[in-house]
Design an enzyme around this catalytic site. Sequence first.
Site, PDB file in Angstrom:
ATOM      1  CG  ASP A  77      -1.305   6.278  -0.790  1.00 35.30           C
ATOM      2  OD1 ASP A  77      -1.453   7.511  -0.663  1.00 35.30           O
ATOM      3  OD2 ASP A  77      -1.700   5.453   0.053  1.00 35.30           O
TER       4      ASP A  77
ATOM      5  CG  ASP B   3      -4.535   4.178   3.199  1.00 36.29           C
ATOM      6  OD1 ASP B   3      -4.660   4.870   2.176  1.00 36.29           O
ATOM      7  OD2 ASP B   3      -3.766   4.479   4.130  1.00 36.29           O
TER       8      ASP B   3
END
EC number: 3.4.23.36
Length: 156
Positions: A130, A113
């Site tokens: 995402d 991330d």
Amino acid sequence: MAKTFKFIFYFWGAFVLVFALDQWVKSLTLAGLRWQSKYLDLTYALNTGVAFSMLSFLEHNLKYLHLALIGVLFIYLFWQKTLLKTHSIAFGMMLGAGVSNLLDRFIYGGVVDMFFWHKWFNFAIFNVADVMINISVALILIQEIFKKRKKDDRMD
């Protein structure tokens, strides 16, 4: 035959584009790219769970659950061709993102991330995949709403 090719082309095109974009941004992040602003930072975090690090207690077993879920969705979509035809781009985006995150789990032991939103509130660190999953769900919902409205208009 041309219609079948068209939805398959859209599905795989969206899949490859999302997968490649997510992996490219992750490679830049892993190479050390960092950036800070008033609203959004580009940083690095390895998420061993799912959204908001939930299920991280499953550790390396989470990748097998992730693999099973993606496999079931692939099988279901190719079995339910109508659903795939109707939402080929959205499901291509969703599965491209899901497979990209799955690849991270197998290579790095978690999902890479990098985006950290911190203006007005601190949000979870997230990645391109995402965002694409959220956009794909929104596309499916919008398409279904308009499809229902169109059907209701024809009945009037």
